[in-house]
Design a protein around this motif. Sequence first.
Motif, PDB file in Angstrom:
ATOM      1  N   VAL A 171       0.845  -1.210   0.000  1.00 58.74           N
ATOM      2  CA  VAL A 171       0.000   0.000   0.000  1.00 58.74           C
ATOM      3  C   VAL A 171       0.871   1.248   0.000  1.00 58.74           C
ATOM      4  CG1 VAL A 171      -1.657   1.361   1.334  1.00 58.74           C
ATOM      5  CG2 VAL A 171      -1.992  -1.102   1.085  1.00 58.74           C
ATOM      6  N   PHE A 172       1.869   1.277   0.871  1.00 56.22           N
ATOM      7  CA  PHE A 172       2.743   2.448   0.952  1.00 56.22           C
ATOM      8  C   PHE A 172       3.613   2.578  -0.299  1.00 56.22           C
ATOM      9  CE2 PHE A 172       1.455   2.638   5.330  1.00 56.22           C
ATOM     10  CZ  PHE A 172       1.590   3.980   5.664  1.00 56.22           C
ATOM     11  N   ALA A 173       4.034   1.448  -0.880  1.00 54.31           N
ATOM     12  CA  ALA A 173       4.840   1.506  -2.100  1.00 54.31           C
ATOM     13  C   ALA A 173       4.034   2.075  -3.260  1.00 54.31           C
ATOM     14  CB  ALA A 173       5.364   0.110  -2.452  1.00 54.31           C
ATOM     15  N   LEU A 174       2.773   1.653  -3.388  1.00 54.14           N
ATOM     16  CA  LEU A 174       1.930   2.177  -4.466  1.00 54.14           C
ATOM     17  C   LEU A 174       1.618   3.655  -4.237  1.00 54.14           C
ATOM     18  CD1 LEU A 174       0.412   1.651  -7.069  1.00 54.14           C
ATOM     19  CD2 LEU A 174      -1.544   0.853  -5.719  1.00 54.14           C
ATOM     20  N   ASN A 175       1.437   4.036  -2.979  1.00 54.61           N
ATOM     21  CA  ASN A 175       1.199   5.454  -2.683  1.00 54.61           C
ATOM     22  C   ASN A 175       2.412   6.303  -3.059  1.00 54.61           C
ATOM     23  OD1 ASN A 175      -0.387   7.659  -1.333  1.00 54.61           O
ATOM     24  ND2 ASN A 175       1.404   7.655  -0.001  1.00 54.61           N
ATOM     25  N   ARG A 176       3.623   5.787  -2.772  1.00 56.45           N
ATOM     26  CA  ARG A 176       4.831   6.530  -3.163  1.00 56.45           C
ATOM     27  C   ARG A 176       4.903   6.671  -4.678  1.00 56.45           C
ATOM     28  NH1 ARG A 176       7.076   3.534   1.069  1.00 56.45           N
ATOM     29  NH2 ARG A 176       7.896   1.939  -0.330  1.00 56.45           N
ATOM     30  N   TRP A 177       4.523   5.614  -5.404  1.00 56.82           N
ATOM     31  CA  TRP A 177       4.516   5.678  -6.856  1.00 56.82           C
ATOM     32  C   TRP A 177       3.575   6.787  -7.334  1.00 56.82           C
ATOM     33  CZ3 TRP A 177       6.870   3.975 -11.175  1.00 56.82           C
ATOM     34  CH2 TRP A 177       6.178   4.070 -12.383  1.00 56.82           C
ATOM     35  N   LYS A 178       2.391   6.831  -6.775  1.00 56.93           N
ATOM     36  CA  LYS A 178       1.399   7.819  -7.212  1.00 56.93           C
ATOM     37  C   LYS A 178       1.842   9.243  -6.892  1.00 56.93           C
ATOM     38  CE  LYS A 178      -2.642   4.771  -6.990  1.00 56.93           C
ATOM     39  NZ  LYS A 178      -3.016   4.884  -8.423  1.00 56.93           N
ATOM     40  N   THR A 179       2.491   9.441  -5.753  1.00 56.85           N
ATOM     41  CA  THR A 179       2.883  10.790  -5.353  1.00 56.85           C
ATOM     42  C   THR A 179       4.219  11.215  -5.953  1.00 56.85           C
ATOM     43  OG1 THR A 179       3.857   9.911  -3.307  1.00 56.85           O
ATOM     44  CG2 THR A 179       1.596  10.708  -3.186  1.00 56.85           C
ATOM     45  N   GLU A 180       5.126  10.254  -6.198  1.00 58.61           N
ATOM     46  CA  GLU A 180       6.462  10.605  -6.675  1.00 58.61           C
ATOM     47  C   GLU A 180       6.620  10.491  -8.189  1.00 58.61           C
ATOM     48  OE1 GLU A 180       9.219   8.158  -4.561  1.00 58.61           O
ATOM     49  OE2 GLU A 180       8.492   8.819  -2.587  1.00 58.61           O
ATOM     50  N   VAL A 181       5.838   9.631  -8.830  1.00 57.50           N
ATOM     51  CA  VAL A 181       6.003   9.393 -10.266  1.00 57.50           C
ATOM     52  C   VAL A 181       4.759   9.828 -11.049  1.00 57.50           C
ATOM     53  CG1 VAL A 181       6.626   7.725 -12.049  1.00 57.50           C
ATOM     54  CG2 VAL A 181       7.527   7.447  -9.731  1.00 57.50           C
ATOM     55  N   GLU A 182       3.616   9.301 -10.696  1.00 53.98           N
ATOM     56  CA  GLU A 182       2.398   9.656 -11.438  1.00 53.98           C
ATOM     57  C   GLU A 182       2.082  11.145 -11.338  1.00 53.98           C
ATOM     58  OE1 GLU A 182      -1.052   7.402 -10.477  1.00 53.98           O
ATOM     59  OE2 GLU A 182      -0.299   5.553 -11.393  1.00 53.98           O
ATOM     60  N   ALA A 183       2.355  11.739 -10.188  1.00 54.24           N
ATOM     61  CA  ALA A 183       2.020  13.153  -9.994  1.00 54.24           C
ATOM     62  C   ALA A 183       2.884  14.069 -10.848  1.00 54.24           C
ATOM     63  CB  ALA A 183       2.153  13.528  -8.520  1.00 54.24           C
ATOM     64  N   ASP A 184       4.098  13.635 -11.200  1.00 59.29           N
ATOM     65  CA  ASP A 184       5.002  14.445 -12.019  1.00 59.29           C
ATOM     66  C   ASP A 184       5.815  13.490 -12.899  1.00 59.29           C
ATOM     67  OD1 ASP A 184       6.438  16.526 -13.080  1.00 59.29           O
ATOM     68  OD2 ASP A 184       7.754  16.783 -11.324  1.00 59.29           O
ATOM     69  N   PRO A 185       5.184  12.932 -13.938  1.00 58.74           N
ATOM     70  CA  PRO A 185       5.808  11.860 -14.724  1.00 58.74           C
ATOM     71  C   PRO A 185       7.090  12.301 -15.422  1.00 58.74           C
ATOM     72  CG  PRO A 185       3.446  12.069 -15.212  1.00 58.74           C
ATOM     73  CD  PRO A 185       3.843  13.279 -14.431  1.00 58.74           C
ATOM     74  N   GLY A 186       8.031  11.387 -15.497  1.00 57.92           N
ATOM     75  CA  GLY A 186       9.281  11.638 -16.209  1.00 57.92           C
ATOM     76  C   GLY A 186      10.204  10.448 -16.036  1.00 57.92           C
ATOM     77  N   TYR A 187      11.151  10.311 -16.936  1.00 56.54           N
ATOM     78  CA  TYR A 187      12.106   9.204 -16.829  1.00 56.54           C
ATOM     79  C   TYR A 187      12.935   9.342 -15.548  1.00 56.54           C
ATOM     80  CZ  TYR A 187      10.940   8.074 -21.656  1.00 56.54           C
ATOM     81  OH  TYR A 187      10.259   7.716 -22.791  1.00 56.54           O
ATOM     82  N   HIS A 188      13.270  10.582 -15.200  1.00 52.87           N
ATOM     83  CA  HIS A 188      14.063  10.782 -13.979  1.00 52.87           C
ATOM     84  C   HIS A 188      13.290  10.311 -12.753  1.00 52.87           C
ATOM     85  CE1 HIS A 188      16.926  12.544 -11.207  1.00 52.87           C
ATOM     86  NE2 HIS A 188      15.928  13.165 -10.593  1.00 52.87           N
ATOM     87  N   ALA A 189      11.999  10.671 -12.663  1.00 58.37           N
ATOM     88  CA  ALA A 189      11.181  10.253 -11.529  1.00 58.37           C
ATOM     89  C   ALA A 189      11.071   8.729 -11.474  1.00 58.37           C
ATOM     90  CB  ALA A 189       9.794  10.888 -11.624  1.00 58.37           C
ATOM     91  N   LEU A 190      10.927   8.104 -12.636  1.00 57.16           N
ATOM     92  CA  LEU A 190      10.849   6.643 -12.710  1.00 57.16           C
ATOM     93  C   LEU A 190      12.140   6.004 -12.204  1.00 57.16           C
ATOM     94  CD1 LEU A 190       9.614   3.958 -13.632  1.00 57.16           C
ATOM     95  CD2 LEU A 190      10.275   4.525 -15.976  1.00 57.16           C
ATOM     96  N   LEU A 191      13.262   6.508 -12.670  1.00 62.31           N
ATOM     97  CA  LEU A 191      14.553   5.956 -12.252  1.00 62.31           C
ATOM     98  C   LEU A 191      14.815   6.203 -10.769  1.00 62.31           C
ATOM     99  CD1 LEU A 191      16.701   6.928 -15.360  1.00 62.31           C
ATOM    100  CD2 LEU A 191      15.913   4.636 -14.728  1.00 62.31           C
ATOM    101  N   GLN A 192      14.408   7.363 -10.270  1.00 62.44           N
ATOM    102  CA  GLN A 192      14.585   7.663  -8.856  1.00 62.44           C
ATOM    103  C   GLN A 192      13.758   6.731  -7.987  1.00 62.44           C
ATOM    104  OE1 GLN A 192      17.508   9.454  -8.616  1.00 62.44           O
ATOM    105  NE2 GLN A 192      16.464  10.566  -6.975  1.00 62.44           N
ATOM    106  N   TYR A 193      12.530   6.465  -8.422  1.00 62.03           N
ATOM    107  CA  TYR A 193      11.674   5.556  -7.658  1.00 62.03           C
ATOM    108  C   TYR A 193      12.318   4.177  -7.575  1.00 62.03           C
ATOM    109  CZ  TYR A 193       7.580   2.910  -6.168  1.00 62.03           C
ATOM    110  OH  TYR A 193       6.726   2.079  -5.465  1.00 62.03           O
ATOM    111  N   HIS A 194      12.800   3.692  -8.705  1.00 62.22           N
ATOM    112  CA  HIS A 194      13.442   2.379  -8.710  1.00 62.22           C
ATOM    113  C   HIS A 194      14.707   2.386  -7.860  1.00 62.22           C
ATOM    114  CE1 HIS A 194      14.656  -1.566 -10.046  1.00 62.22           C
ATOM    115  NE2 HIS A 194      15.841  -1.083 -10.387  1.00 62.22           N
ATOM    116  N   SER A 195      15.466   3.459  -7.963  1.00 65.06           N
ATOM    117  CA  SER A 195      16.707   3.554  -7.192  1.00 65.06           C
ATOM    118  C   SER A 195      16.434   3.449  -5.695  1.00 65.06           C
ATOM    119  CB  SER A 195      17.410   4.880  -7.505  1.00 65.06           C
ATOM    120  OG  SER A 195      18.571   5.026  -6.720  1.00 65.06           O
ATOM    121  N   ARG A 196      15.391   4.142  -5.224  1.00 64.86           N
ATOM    122  CA  ARG A 196      15.066   4.114  -3.796  1.00 64.86           C
ATOM    123  C   ARG A 196      14.421   2.799  -3.377  1.00 64.86           C
ATOM    124  NH1 ARG A 196      13.938   9.769  -4.648  1.00 64.86           N
ATOM    125  NH2 ARG A 196      11.781   9.303  -5.223  1.00 64.86           N
TER     126      ARG A 196
END
Length: 323
Positions: A171-196
Amino acid sequence: MHESPILAEVDRIPVGISACLLGEKVRYNGGHKRSSYCLEVLADCFDFKPFCPELAVGLGVPREAIRLVGDPAAPRALGTQHPDLDVTDALAEKGRDLASRMPDLCGYILIKGSPSCGMERVKIYHENGIPNAAGRGIFAAALMAANPLLPVEEEGRLHDPVLRENFITRVFALNRWKTEVEADPGYHALLQYHSRSKYLLMAHSYEGYRQLGRYLAEAHSLPLQEAMDTYIAGFMAHMAQRASRKSHVNVLMHILGYLKKSIDSDCKQELLDVIERYRRAEVHLVVPLTLIKHYLKRYGSDYIQQQSYLDPHPYQLGLRNFI
């Protein structure tokens, strides 16, 4: 368990829930199945969205009970006294409709055994009334098919420490995805999410950790939305696998590698000893994690300190005190 709310009301994560679990008297017999854990603990983290599909399709309270009948691969939801009462299609439509109307949901908690809401092991009967097989409730099946990313769990299974930690982590992982990636889409945000998320993913699926790492190495050549959709579908599927004691030990040893050059041999041995005690099931995961986090705070790089594995959910929930 705690004296003050874990998350501010504005930060609570939207999570769907069977209305009867919040104490609403919507069951066929006019009763409820109030969950003290959901109401007294999780409500401090989750903004619960209660829903009763049987009520939503026009069945009253109290009402004739329904059950699943027929082909286990495609059962019908029929009245127990009047088999001509068939709410199968209506319940399925409510599942699809809710998934469409509430795309922000980050999880769903269902009631066990329900012919509408049961996640698994729901009895399916022959037409003569003899139990035949087990399956999934009609509403639950439609909801999960329409939103395959959604972490779903039954309230009764939340009493199992491993299942509970797995569900809330997702639940918390999906919420982080929605707030960190979906809210401001970009390759950098995607890579940062995976990195963390690398070590959190590794704890649940080492193969998933490798696969998604390889995928992202080439993802910049794909359309952004395709890259994002493929990644999060794979990530959530791999996260559904339960982390084991062995996989946690593997991650703890990887993290220890970031400290080897910064701590002396006595400190390193202390960490190795406590990880070994966890491996032998003499202590819970919180014990080696607390010690490792103590040293990471002093000596760890920004990269390793930002790993979501270290704090995948609020510590006040105490989820790692029992696994």
